[in-house]
Design a protein around this motif. Structure first.
Motif, PDB file in Angstrom:
ATOM      1  N   SER A 204       0.782  -1.419   0.094  1.00 14.09           N
ATOM      2  CA  SER A 204      -0.071   0.142  -0.248  1.00 14.09           C
ATOM      3  C   SER A 204       0.988   1.095   0.307  1.00 14.09           C
ATOM      4  O   SER A 204       0.444   2.025   0.042  1.00 14.09           O
ATOM      5  N   SER A 255      -5.120   1.440   3.057  1.00 12.93           N
ATOM      6  CA  SER A 255      -4.381  -0.102   3.614  1.00 12.93           C
ATOM      7  C   SER A 255      -5.328  -1.227   3.247  1.00 12.93           C
ATOM      8  O   SER A 255      -7.043  -0.954   2.909  1.00 12.93           O
ATOM      9  N   THR A 260      -4.287  -2.388   9.481  1.00  6.19           N
ATOM     10  CA  THR A 260      -2.363  -2.560   9.727  1.00  6.19           C
ATOM     11  C   THR A 260      -2.020  -2.127  10.831  1.00  6.19           C
ATOM     12  O   THR A 260      -2.102  -0.576  11.127  1.00  6.19           O
ATOM     13  N   GLU A 401       8.314 -11.484  -1.598  1.00  2.12           N
ATOM     14  CA  GLU A 401       7.253 -11.294  -0.491  1.00  2.12           C
ATOM     15  C   GLU A 401       6.364 -12.742  -1.437  1.00  2.12           C
ATOM     16  O   GLU A 401       5.282 -14.053  -0.727  1.00  2.12           O
TER      17      GLU A 401
HETATM   18  O1  G6P Z   1      -2.535  -3.304   2.220  1.00  4.29           O
HETATM   19  P1  G6P Z   1      -2.423  -3.774   3.745  1.00  4.29           P
HETATM   20  O2  G6P Z   1      -3.808  -4.533   4.816  1.00  4.29           O
HETATM   21  O3  G6P Z   1      -2.072  -2.916   4.884  1.00  4.29           O
HETATM   22  O4  G6P Z   1      -0.811  -3.943   4.095  1.00  4.29           O
HETATM   23  C1  G6P Z   1      -0.052  -4.132   3.954  1.00  4.29           C
HETATM   24  C2  G6P Z   1       1.489  -4.925   3.342  1.00  4.29           C
HETATM   25  O5  G6P Z   1       0.782  -5.959   5.034  1.00  4.29           O
HETATM   26  C3  G6P Z   1       2.156  -7.255   5.254  1.00  4.29           C
HETATM   27  O6  G6P Z   1       3.214  -6.829   5.790  1.00  4.29           O
HETATM   28  C4  G6P Z   1       1.273  -7.745   3.701  1.00  4.29           C
HETATM   29  O7  G6P Z   1       2.670  -8.751   4.095  1.00  4.29           O
HETATM   30  C5  G6P Z   1       2.143  -6.863   2.776  1.00  4.29           C
HETATM   31  O8  G6P Z   1       2.057  -7.507   1.672  1.00  4.29           O
HETATM   32  C6  G6P Z   1       0.611  -5.794   2.447  1.00  4.29           C
HETATM   33  O9  G6P Z   1       1.037  -4.933   1.471  1.00  4.29           O
END
Ligand code: G6P
Length: 656
Positions: A204, A255, A260, A401
């Motif tokens: 993100s 997000s 997150t 990843e």
């Molecule tokens: O977009 P979000 O749900 O906030 O996640 C943000 C990031 O979180 C995690 O660390 C995942 O491993 C990522 O792949 C993701 O892009």
């Protein structure tokens, strides 16, 4: 660019005997395919809902290491004429996109390609099923649909198609309205939004960051800044840089999950800054997240300016062409429809089932060859163009990843992955390329070359016959040759210029290469269980910190205050096994003036300061405790403290 056919005809001695490469149009390239095309025994392998699993079962019978060992015995081709022929024969060209892929400096042989052909055919079939809507992320039971974002007609049903199209229209309209000032902040002196503050992390953030660096004009319609961490100093810095322009800042909180922690913290910090500046956050906030997530609900209830959806079937690291990447880009004045066209054209090109005419498959082939199919070598990504600096960081997440997995789709422990790093050339030549040339041989390089140095009409010769850009070109070519001379393999991806179209194409190229490579190695590229483990562990640390604080609070409320040793704190937290973590928690709080550790001579100056100003400071040889702040200190030898401090604390001065 001089066409390859032109070069061939001007060098008759180098012209290959067969006329099939005299002109390298895509159709002729098919004829010039030197690889033996084996029929794919894949039709029986593909089921609607478990594509990769069924394919893997069949392919696991092949012994990779055997093929690679046999094939690698020959070493790298060094004869210049043979190398030129190899270059000409293998060069992939997408003329319309102005994108070229040179894999000639990776040493795979025709035999190796022939051996791999069935696997590639299976991978192509898997990608085809994925694009039709198969559950390609079996662990999470999800479809993987980032390819539909750039061609909604490919979406497996009309509901998804309409969702994609509506979101794109909404993004474009919102961006237009913000740029034109139709949507504006309530108390901006400029009377319009001039800044974007993007709050998000991982997938993100990395795509929007890469695209902003690559494509934002020098004077964008809105300037963008990022909060992509829960580092308080970093957040403070971004907010301080905005200064009074906070009133003209559109805050985009991104997000997918909407929960997150780092992103939530960023939001809370920004909201606090808004409150302190007397601004109403909701009037300047936008959310991009899955429907009904925590973030979505917050934005809806608080009445933020706008909300845009993230789709369940788009992973964070492949979300650049969703609202996640498109909205920030459009607000900066970047032509997002051109990005989508570039990606869509590359998607088309990488659906080709002839390995040699599929640039993503060629990349995957190189990765497999160079890293023995087990990630034995790292991928060093070197864009020779400042604006592409963040491409390597973007690819780091996309590749690592996606491919870095403990188990394959059959549940075997494989510990797969390819390490990616790199910044940019020629800058890195003055940093670590010494090691690449002469040191440990644990990598292969990907050069990203941009042919256009400057916008036409702006170039000049800084010495006779040579421009600044010629130096950059020379550095790239020189490094490529010098590395190869020392048996270091490299790939070169060339684009005519950095445009929304070529950036969209680059993103799509690597997305597909990762998908194909994941099939070759039989892993699920679309989940990230390891990241979840880290997040869970971080949550446990914070939960432990809360228990530590509760124990300290309780002790501090006693009369007299009860001094505690570290061991006692750990026992009372029912976590003696976590004593080290408890020490670190207290150490961290101490560094932030929320606790104090007195441990040996090093910390004593801190003690003096505290003692001189705090009446409620308690000390015993067993421990040290600040009742006013609920702080616990490591036990230490109290008799070593100067007498005046002990007197001040009301403690007996030790005899002798
Ligand atoms: O977009 P979000 O749900 O906030 O996640 C943000 C990031 O979180 C995690 O660390 C995942 O491993 C990522 O792949 C993701 O892009």
């Amino acid at each position: 660019m001089a066409s390859l056919s032109g070069l061939c005809s001007s060098s008759p001695s180098l012209k290959p005997k067969h006329n099939r490469i005299t002109k390298l149009t895509p159709s002729l390239r098919k004829d010039s395919l030197a690889f033996s095309a084996r029929s794919a025994a894949s039709s029986k392998l593909v089921g609607a809902h478990s594509v990769a699993r069924e394919i893997s079962a069949d392919l696991s019978k092949t012994n990779n290491v055997g093929i690679l060992k046999k094939a690698k015995k020959g070493g790298l081709e060094k004869d210049p004429k043979a190398l030129w022929r190899r270059y000409v024969d293998l060069l992939y060209q997408h003329k319309e996109l102005g994108l070229y892929l040179d894999v000639s400096r990776i040493g795979f042989s025709d035999e190796f390609v022939a051996e791999m052909e069935p696997r590639f055919q299976a991978a192509f079939k898997a990608m085809e099923e994925l694009e039709k809507g198969a559950i390609a992320n079996p662990d999470e039971g999800r479809m993987v649909g980032h390819y539909w974002l750039r061609n909604a007609k490919l979406a497996p049903n009309s509901f998804l198609r309409v969702q994609i199209e509506n979101t794109l229209d909404a993004v474009c309209k919102f961006a237009d309205d913000v740029i034109s000032g139709k949507i504006k902040p309530p108390s901006s002196p400029e009377g319009r939004f001039t800044q974007i503050l993007s709050v998000g992390i991982g997938g993100s953030a990395l795509g929007p960051q890469f695209v902003a660096e690559a494509l934002a004009p020098d004077n964008p319609s809105l300037k963008i800044r990022f909060i992509d961490n829960t580092d308080p100093a970093g957040i403070d810095h971004q907010i301080a840089q905005l200064g009074s322009e906070l009133a003209s800042t559109l805050v985009i909180v991104i997000s997918k999950s909407g929960g997150t922690p780092e992103t939530r913290n960023g939001l809370l910090e920004v909201q606090k800054a808004f409150r302190e500046a007397g601004l109403e956050f909701a009037k300047q906030g936008v959310a991009i997240t899955q429907e009904k997530s925590l973030l979505d609900n917050t934005a809806r209830i608080e009445g933020w300016v706008a909300r845009f959806p993230m789709f369940d079937w788009v992973g964070g690291r492949t979300s650049e062409m969703s609202a996640v990447g498109l909205l920030p880009a459009a607000l900066q004045g970047i032509d997002i429809r051109e990005m989508l066209v570039g990606a869509s054209m590359m998607d088309e090109a990488t659906r080709c089932t002839e390995l040699k005419n599929n640039p993503a498959a060629l990349l995957a082939l190189c990765w497999y060859w160079a890293s023995d199919g087990i990630g034995s070598k790292d991928m060093v990504v070197l864009p020779y163009k400042d604006s592409l600096l963040l491409f390597s960081r973007y690819l780091q997440q996309l590749v690592m990843e996606s491919l870095g997995k403990e188990f394959d789709l059959d549940g075997n422990r494989v510990n797969q992955g390819i390490t990616v790093y790199g910044n940019k050339g020629s800058t890195d030549q003055h940093a670590y390329i010494q090691q690449l040339r002469e040191g440990v041989h644990n990598f292969f390089v990907t050069f990203i070359e941009v042919l256009l140095d400057r916008p036409p009409g702006h170039d000049w010769e800084l010495e006779p016959g040579v421009t600044c850009g010629d130096y950059l070109f020379g550095m790239l070519q020189g490094t490529r040759s010098a590395l190869y001379a020392n048996n270091r393999e490299s790939i070169t991806v060339t684009v005519q210029e950095v445009t929304p179209r070529s950036v969209g194409a680059l993103i799509a190229l690597y997305e597909r290469a990762v998908g194909i490579y994941a099939s070759l190695t039989n892993i699920n590229a679309y989940h990230q269980p390891g990241v979840e483990a880290g997040k869970k562990a971080a949550g446990e640390v914070l939960a432990l910190q809360k228990r530590v604080l509760a124990v300290l609070n309780e002790a501090s409320c006693k009369e007299p205050v009860e001094p505690l040793t570290l061991e006692e704190v750990a026992d009372r937290c029912h976590a003696p096994e976590h004593i080290e973590m408890i020490y670190k928690i207290i150490e961290h709080m101490a560094a932030n003036d929320r606790a104090l550790i007195a441990e040996g001579f090093h910390h004593r100056s801190a003690l003096y300061e505290m003692c001189s100003e705090m009446s409620s400071l308690h000390y015993s040889p067993a421990g040290f405790y600040n009742a006013s702040r609920c702080e616990v200190l490591q036990p230490f030898d109290g008799s070593a403290l100067p007498n005046f401090i002990l007197q001040k604390l009301g403690w007996q001065i030790p005899q002798g």
